[in-house]
Design an enzyme around this catalytic site. Structure first.
Site, PDB file in Angstrom:
ATOM      1  N   GLU A 114       0.844  -1.196   0.000  1.00  0.00           N
ATOM      2  CA  GLU A 114       0.000   0.000   0.000  1.00  0.00           C
ATOM      3  C   GLU A 114       0.880   1.247   0.000  1.00  0.00           C
ATOM      4  OE1 GLU A 114      -2.279   0.240   3.601  1.00  0.00           O
ATOM      5  OE2 GLU A 114      -2.825   2.334   3.258  1.00  0.00           O
ATOM      6  N   ASP A 124      -1.054  -1.018   5.785  1.00  0.00           N
ATOM      7  CA  ASP A 124      -0.887  -0.408   7.099  1.00  0.00           C
ATOM      8  C   ASP A 124      -1.832  -1.052   8.100  1.00  0.00           C
ATOM      9  OD1 ASP A 124       1.050   1.342   6.346  1.00  0.00           O
ATOM     10  OD2 ASP A 124      -0.327   2.993   5.906  1.00  0.00           O
ATOM     11  N   ASP A 178      -3.917   0.164  10.053  1.00  0.00           N
ATOM     12  CA  ASP A 178      -4.950   1.105  10.491  1.00  0.00           C
ATOM     13  C   ASP A 178      -6.213   0.879   9.663  1.00  0.00           C
ATOM     14  OD1 ASP A 178      -4.435   2.111   8.028  1.00  0.00           O
ATOM     15  OD2 ASP A 178      -3.564   3.997   8.708  1.00  0.00           O
ATOM     16  N   ASP A 194      -7.536   2.535   7.214  1.00  0.00           N
ATOM     17  CA  ASP A 194      -7.368   2.661   5.765  1.00  0.00           C
ATOM     18  C   ASP A 194      -6.754   1.396   5.186  1.00  0.00           C
ATOM     19  OD1 ASP A 194      -8.492   5.104   5.403  1.00  0.00           O
ATOM     20  OD2 ASP A 194      -6.623   6.223   5.682  1.00  0.00           O
TER      21      ASP A 194
END
Ligand code: TSJ
Length: 633
Positions: A423, A496, A498, A500
């Protein structure tokens, strides 16, 4: 007396065995194991419903992680069991596989890892309390780590009947307890669809979300929900049910065709999701293929000189649920989610043939539409096959047109090659520098680009980023998919940690699930787990992958707590060396192999996240609040 003594020793031995090797009984001591405990208890209440004696089930997740499951059934019998010489409640909770002993011929949900018995849950719980309402009385009994803490006693009067069980999974076995709320509510909803009329309440006091699942429409309503956001080719849901009085065999089928390319068939046996399929699914598929071809020929919709339609041509765009109930289910396969009963195939096939013929005769317009769609699919498949053979013969399969963003590896044997899908361009840059270029390839995908366009999955095929991915993989997609051309045997999603990252992972998994499903089925897809923390203790550098590890470290090293903790906000914060050390080095990294059920869940999340309803989306976000807390707000 002596018999009772021997019985007690056996019980203690069984208990010990379960606590020594929990994985053998519930499949593991992580999330899956915790979920199994809940299903084991819920299944008992479902059994009571299947026996026709329970209309309501309530599941409560308490703030201290206790789980309560309550039903309004007949209540577990409290009488002394004639063979065991103890009350039936105690028998259920202390004897392995006691369930079948007082079976009344209903459809026991005893498949696979489920059905190991409430005694296993008991053995793996710090405590477990049962309340039975029956004969106008309230009975109570408590156990601790599987051992009886008090005898069954009457604690009051009852005006209704039912069973309530409360338990706390044992932290000695499971460590930190963290339930997968998304999975919990997904399965409860599914159970409500599979048991029409049954009312299921979920009261999650950790997230504060209360949900009520109840469906009069059953699996037909489920198919309708699954097709939300797709374009159906016919308005009605094709539905039929067949019950055989003598054998008790029940078949229910609900299906609807859409203009999509993927096929989504979910099969169940005694309300257990048979991920691996089995004889009921085989019976369904063969009947479908046969009816389409026979009807198509008879009505001359299939041209005389054309080949027979292949099952795959017919099932394009199909969403279906096949649910059977039978008395002695045999569950097979790696995860015990494949129905094995051989007699089921023909039974199902015969019923589906008859019912589908009936439907076609009553709905000739829809029948023609579906056949024409299947013919177009066949045409596309044959054309693609021809093109592929042509390309092969010309030897044009070289990788001359690999995407520019791809940093390929040197190794040419796909079995040894890995593709990291990363990503973001900055993390992609670090990964390119940090990797072992001998066998690791890197493809950076810009998350933002994906995110913007995620609304229309069909359009994703025009998306440059995903096109690069398809080209890099080499297999082609859907009808053109050819596993032989796969260029990397490990495909690793590196996002990641998180929300997102979770979004992008969901999107990628959904994309793979719908277009390159075999990659997941064959176990080629993995998720990389980057560390959450870097801890410096003097010269020593440690990487921690969960909050639990950090907590453990803090409590361990509390006194000489001279360390610096850094929380990684994203992959981009790691330099190439760190990224290699923590997330890419095969000796040290943590990879999670993606299963088809992970992908199924991702698919559902995707629909929820992209769907038009706000409520389910908000609930999803709340149910996954551990991801939210990682956000820096
Ligand atoms: F097993 C368990 F303890 F985990 C459990 C059992 C947990 C929960 C939430 C519910 C139940 C349960 C068991 N609910 N209802 C029953 N029913 C019986 O055990 C039962 C009652 C009556 C008769 C009968 O033949 O009269 C037979 C059965 C199996």
């Amino acid at each position: 007396m002596s018999q009772y003594g021997a019985e007690q020793i056996k019980v203690l031995e069984d208990l010990e065995a379960v606590r020594m090797r929990p994985g053998m009984y519930i499949g593991g001591t992580g999330q899956d194991g915790l979920m199994h405990l809940i299903w084991e208890i819920v299944d008992n209440a479902i059994d009571e419903h299947l026996a026709g004696a329970c209309t309501e089930i309530k599941v409560t997740v308490h703030e201290d992680n206790r789980i309560t499951v309550s039903d309004n059934g007949r209540g577990i019998p409290t009488e002394i069991h004639p063979e065991a010489g103890i009350n039936t409640v105690e028998l259920v909770y202390t004897k392995l596989h006691a369930g079948g002993k007082f079976d009344t011929g209903s459809y026991k949900v005893s498949g696979g890892l489920h059905g190991v018995g409430a005694s296993v849950v008991n053995a793996l719980s710090e405590f477990l309390e049962v309340e039975v309402r029956r004969n106008g009385k309230r009975y109570y009994q408590r156990f601790e780590r599987g051992q009886k803490a008090c005898d069954l006693k009457v604690i009051g009067e009852a005006s209704d009947t039912g069973t309530t069980v409360t338990f706390l999974p044992d932290r000695q076995i499971f460590g930190e307890i963290k339930y997968d709320f998304a999975r919990l509510s997904h399965r409860l909803k599914e159970l409500a669809y599979l048991n029409p009329g049954l009312s299921i309440h979920l009261d999650n006091r950790i997230t504060g979300i209360q949900r009520h699942f109840q469906s009069e429409g059953g699996i037909a309503a489920y198919v309708k929900e699954l097709n939300e956001g797709r374009k159906p080719l016919h308005d009605d849901i094709i539905y039929f049910r067949d019950e055989n009085g003598a054998s008790g065999f029940v078949l229910e089928v609900a299906m609807q065709f859409t203009d999509e390319y993927d096929e989504n068939i979910y099969s169940f046996a005694n309300v257990i999701n048979t991920n691996e399929g089995g004889t009921h699914l085989m019976g369904f598929k063969t009947a479908l293929t046969r009816v389409f071809n026979e009807y198509g020929r008879e009505k001359k919709i299939i041209p005389q000189d054309a080949e027979n339609l292949d099952g795959r041509d017919i099932r394009e765009g199909l969403t279906a649920i096949v649910s059977v109930k039978l008395r002695n289910p045999q569950f097979e396969g790696q995860t015990k989610t494949k129905l094995g009963n051989p007699e089921v195939q023909e039974r199902v096939s015969n019923i589906v043939r008859e019912q589908l013929e009936l439907y076609f005769n009553n709905n000739p317009g829809t029948a023609r539409l579906l056949l024409e769609k299947a013919l177009r699919a066949q045409e596309a498949r044959l054309a693609a096959k021809k093109a592929r053979q042509l390309v092969r013969r010309k030897g044009l399969l070289s990788s001359s047109t690999l995407p520019g963003k791809l940093a390929d590896c040197a190794e040419k044997d796909p079995a040894k090659c890995e593709l990291y899908i990363v990503e973001g361009d900055s993390a992609g840059g670090s990964a390119k520098q940090g990797r072992n270029r001998e066998f690791q390839a890197i493809l950076p995908l810009r998350g933002k680009v994906l995110n913007v366009e995620k609304a229309a999955l069909n359009k994703l095929l025009d998306n440059k980023e995903l096109n690069a991915l398809i080209t890099a993989l080499g297999t082609g997609i859907r009808e053109e998919f050819d596993i032989e051309r796969l260029r990397y045997h490990k495909i690793i999603l590196m996002c990641d940690a998180d929300i997102d990252g979770a979004h992008i992972r969901t999107l990628l998994l959904t994309f793979l699930f719908r277009n390159l499903r075999q990659l997941i089925e064959r176990g080629h897809v993995y998720i990389a787990k980057p560390p959450l923390y870097q801890v410096k203790k003097g010269r020593q550098v440690l990487y921690l992958y969960s909050d639990e590890e950090l907590k453990a470290l803090r409590s361990q090293d509390g006194k000489d707590g001279h360390f610096e903790v850094k929380r990684y906000k994203g992959l981009g914060e790691m330099n190439p060396q760190e990224l290699w050390e923590t997330t890419m080095n095969p000796e040290k990294r943590i990879l999670k192999q993606v299963t088809i059920s992970d992908a199924l869940q991702a698919e559902e999340l995707f629909r929820v996240l992209m769907g038009s309803e706000v409520g389910p989306r908000r609930d999803f976000i709340l149910e996954n609040s551990d991801m939210i807390t990682n956000l820096d707000i």
